[in-house]
Design a protein around this motif. Sequence first.
Motif, PDB file in Angstrom:
ATOM      1  N   VAL A  98       0.834  -1.201   0.000  1.00  0.00           N
ATOM      2  CA  VAL A  98       0.000   0.000   0.000  1.00  0.00           C
ATOM      3  C   VAL A  98       0.868   1.250   0.000  1.00  0.00           C
ATOM      4  N   GLY A  99       1.907   1.263   0.841  1.00  0.00           N
ATOM      5  CA  GLY A  99       2.793   2.418   0.899  1.00  0.00           C
ATOM      6  C   GLY A  99       3.465   2.696  -0.428  1.00  0.00           C
ATOM      7  N   ALA A 100       3.919   1.649  -1.116  1.00  0.00           N
ATOM      8  CA  ALA A 100       4.566   1.824  -2.417  1.00  0.00           C
ATOM      9  C   ALA A 100       3.588   2.403  -3.442  1.00  0.00           C
ATOM     10  N   TYR A 101       2.366   1.906  -3.443  1.00  0.00           N
ATOM     11  CA  TYR A 101       1.351   2.401  -4.379  1.00  0.00           C
ATOM     12  C   TYR A 101       1.084   3.883  -4.157  1.00  0.00           C
ATOM     13  N   VAL A 102       0.917   4.263  -2.901  1.00  0.00           N
ATOM     14  CA  VAL A 102       0.573   5.657  -2.604  1.00  0.00           C
ATOM     15  C   VAL A 102       1.763   6.579  -2.870  1.00  0.00           C
ATOM     16  N   LEU A 103       2.963   6.193  -2.473  1.00  0.00           N
ATOM     17  CA  LEU A 103       4.134   7.037  -2.721  1.00  0.00           C
ATOM     18  C   LEU A 103       4.310   7.289  -4.216  1.00  0.00           C
ATOM     19  N   ALA A 104       4.223   6.238  -5.026  1.00  0.00           N
ATOM     20  CA  ALA A 104       4.360   6.410  -6.472  1.00  0.00           C
ATOM     21  C   ALA A 104       3.255   7.305  -7.017  1.00  0.00           C
ATOM     22  N   GLY A 105       2.030   7.095  -6.551  1.00  0.00           N
ATOM     23  CA  GLY A 105       0.917   7.890  -7.042  1.00  0.00           C
ATOM     24  C   GLY A 105       1.059   9.362  -6.727  1.00  0.00           C
ATOM     25  N   GLU A 106       1.531   9.679  -5.517  1.00  0.00           N
ATOM     26  CA  GLU A 106       1.702  11.091  -5.163  1.00  0.00           C
ATOM     27  C   GLU A 106       2.859  11.713  -5.943  1.00  0.00           C
ATOM     28  N   LEU A 107       3.922  10.962  -6.181  1.00  0.00           N
ATOM     29  CA  LEU A 107       5.008  11.476  -7.016  1.00  0.00           C
ATOM     30  C   LEU A 107       4.547  11.695  -8.450  1.00  0.00           C
ATOM     31  N   ALA A 108       3.584  10.899  -8.897  1.00  0.00           N
ATOM     32  CA  ALA A 108       3.041  11.069 -10.238  1.00  0.00           C
ATOM     33  C   ALA A 108       2.078  12.252 -10.326  1.00  0.00           C
ATOM     34  N   THR A 109       1.617  12.726  -9.187  1.00  0.00           N
ATOM     35  CA  THR A 109       0.616  13.793  -9.152  1.00  0.00           C
ATOM     36  C   THR A 109       1.245  15.170  -8.985  1.00  0.00           C
TER      37      THR A 109
ATOM     38  N   ALA B 228       4.440  17.951  -9.098  1.00  0.00           N
ATOM     39  CA  ALA B 228       5.722  18.270  -9.731  1.00  0.00           C
ATOM     40  C   ALA B 228       6.809  18.454  -8.682  1.00  0.00           C
ATOM     41  N   ASP B 229       6.431  18.916  -7.499  1.00  0.00           N
ATOM     42  CA  ASP B 229       7.367  19.169  -6.414  1.00  0.00           C
ATOM     43  C   ASP B 229       7.457  17.926  -5.524  1.00  0.00           C
ATOM     44  N   HIS B 230       8.640  17.354  -5.424  1.00  0.00           N
ATOM     45  CA  HIS B 230       8.797  16.130  -4.627  1.00  0.00           C
ATOM     46  C   HIS B 230       8.427  16.356  -3.166  1.00  0.00           C
ATOM     47  N   ALA B 231       8.694  17.544  -2.629  1.00  0.00           N
ATOM     48  CA  ALA B 231       8.362  17.808  -1.228  1.00  0.00           C
ATOM     49  C   ALA B 231       6.853  17.738  -1.010  1.00  0.00           C
ATOM     50  N   GLU B 232       6.080  18.267  -1.946  1.00  0.00           N
ATOM     51  CA  GLU B 232       4.628  18.174  -1.840  1.00  0.00           C
ATOM     52  C   GLU B 232       4.178  16.721  -1.955  1.00  0.00           C
ATOM     53  N   ALA B 233       4.818  15.977  -2.845  1.00  0.00           N
ATOM     54  CA  ALA B 233       4.456  14.563  -3.032  1.00  0.00           C
ATOM     55  C   ALA B 233       4.743  13.767  -1.764  1.00  0.00           C
ATOM     56  N   PHE B 234       5.907  13.979  -1.167  1.00  0.00           N
ATOM     57  CA  PHE B 234       6.256  13.248   0.052  1.00  0.00           C
ATOM     58  C   PHE B 234       5.289  13.597   1.189  1.00  0.00           C
ATOM     59  N   ALA B 235       4.928  14.876   1.299  1.00  0.00           N
ATOM     60  CA  ALA B 235       3.996  15.286   2.349  1.00  0.00           C
ATOM     61  C   ALA B 235       2.619  14.664   2.138  1.00  0.00           C
ATOM     62  N   ALA B 236       2.171  14.608   0.888  1.00  0.00           N
ATOM     63  CA  ALA B 236       0.869  14.012   0.582  1.00  0.00           C
ATOM     64  C   ALA B 236       0.865  12.523   0.868  1.00  0.00           C
ATOM     65  N   TYR B 237       1.960  11.862   0.565  1.00  0.00           N
ATOM     66  CA  TYR B 237       2.124  10.426   0.857  1.00  0.00           C
ATOM     67  C   TYR B 237       1.969  10.160   2.352  1.00  0.00           C
ATOM     68  N   GLU B 238       2.662  10.937   3.165  1.00  0.00           N
ATOM     69  CA  GLU B 238       2.550  10.755   4.616  1.00  0.00           C
ATOM     70  C   GLU B 238       1.138  11.031   5.109  1.00  0.00           C
ATOM     71  N   LYS B 239       0.559  12.111   4.649  1.00  0.00           N
ATOM     72  CA  LYS B 239      -0.788  12.476   5.094  1.00  0.00           C
ATOM     73  C   LYS B 239      -1.793  11.407   4.723  1.00  0.00           C
ATOM     74  N   ARG B 240      -1.617  10.818   3.554  1.00  0.00           N
ATOM     75  CA  ARG B 240      -2.576   9.843   3.034  1.00  0.00           C
ATOM     76  C   ARG B 240      -2.580   8.545   3.843  1.00  0.00           C
ATOM     77  N   ILE B 241      -1.408   8.063   4.250  1.00  0.00           N
ATOM     78  CA  ILE B 241      -1.389   6.704   4.806  1.00  0.00           C
ATOM     79  C   ILE B 241      -0.923   6.591   6.248  1.00  0.00           C
ATOM     80  N   ARG B 242      -0.555   7.695   6.905  1.00  0.00           N
ATOM     81  CA  ARG B 242      -0.022   7.550   8.263  1.00  0.00           C
ATOM     82  C   ARG B 242      -1.029   6.894   9.204  1.00  0.00           C
ATOM     83  N   ALA B 243      -2.288   7.296   9.147  1.00  0.00           N
ATOM     84  CA  ALA B 243      -3.288   6.689  10.042  1.00  0.00           C
ATOM     85  C   ALA B 243      -3.435   5.201   9.757  1.00  0.00           C
ATOM     86  N   PHE B 244      -3.409   4.814   8.477  1.00  0.00           N
ATOM     87  CA  PHE B 244      -3.479   3.407   8.087  1.00  0.00           C
ATOM     88  C   PHE B 244      -2.301   2.635   8.665  1.00  0.00           C
TER      89      PHE B 244
END
Length: 400
Positions: free
Chosen positions: A307-318, A320-336
């Motif tokens: 699940v983590g790999a899927y979400v990290l890749a998806g946010e990087l695909a969404t 342009a800024d890697h910092a925004e992608a990494f932050a979105a990845y954490e926000k999306r799955i930390r509770a899970f």
Amino acid sequence: MTSVLISGASIAGPALAYWLERYGFEVTVVEKAAAVRGGGYAIDIRGTARDVADRMGLLPQLRKAHVDTQQISFVDADGELIASVRPESMTGGTEGLDLEVRRGDLADALYAPIADKVEFLFHDSIAQLDDRGDRVDVVFDSGARRTFDLVVGADGLHSNVRRLVFGPEEEFHAYQGYVFAGFTIPNDFGLSHEGVSWNVAGRAAVLYAHDPSEPMHGFLTFRRGEPPYDAFRDPEAQRELVAATFPDQGWHVPRLVAAMRESDDLFFDVVSQIHMPTWSRGRVALVGDAAYATSFMSGQGSSVSLVGAYVLAGELATYADHAEAFAAYEKRIRAFVEENQALVETGKKFVAPGTQEILDARNAALRAASMTGDEGREANSSLVLPDYAPSARPSARPMA
């Protein structure tokens, strides 16, 4: 094209590589082993992780590899049967939907679709990382030097990338109070598609069989106040520690100890989790056990990694800024992640109850057939997968 170096080719690494390659990234995977590792004990894919496998088109292959454990039996100190239960009553899985496959079969399934699309550097590892702000300069153990836009550590509980970028493992390592030894043993017990667990307070001896014609897996797990640091680099010290902890003459414990002593595939480690306040720093991120190991007693390590790999890749695909992608990845799955890490407490009570009181309560629940696995079911399905469209990635813009 954005270049990404992934360290680790077990579960999270190849899964991340699959999705990143699909989204148009240039992907390199470095792995210290000489090849993708085959064999191994079985792991579960359930809940949200099963949805990831479905989106990767892996379900037909994984169904064929399904080992189909049909029951887990529990015996007391004298080897007398307490109860036999379906695995789902403990894990919270769903009979007929969950997949249970050997770790090597899952690794092969993840590797095959990208073997000719992704660069793999086997028998090598990262020696140095230098995040320069606009790139990451990497020196490998082999002496090769490369530059990448991003680096992701998918290299497990004892992550090399985490150590190099975030600091010593001790800062993030949450020891769960148990040590285990795993090994193969000839199946001379007549077991097939089942597991048997012997318990006394604070200790467990387990036999776990798939096909009756194949060797089976033995596990010796025990409670210990502090990790046995002195034994980590000394296989003989590991064997002596385990043998001294299991002097029992009951059930098949002596045969398990003897097999452990003679094994050439002994896997010795502590039951631990990784807890980090953030999973990224600059142009480097972590995924899977490297970032948030749940421990084998949660039963969710590989599922959370997928699940983590899927979400990290998806946010990087969404983004342009890697910092925004990494932050979105954490926000999306930390509770899970945290919900699944919390399952370790239930796992301890089932696998190796630490006191006689907890052991008696578990045995009573087994006899009454009162376990439902609801806690696990809620955790493993608590995240609804987002949809990421490959075309959404603004690939024409460089990552800031």
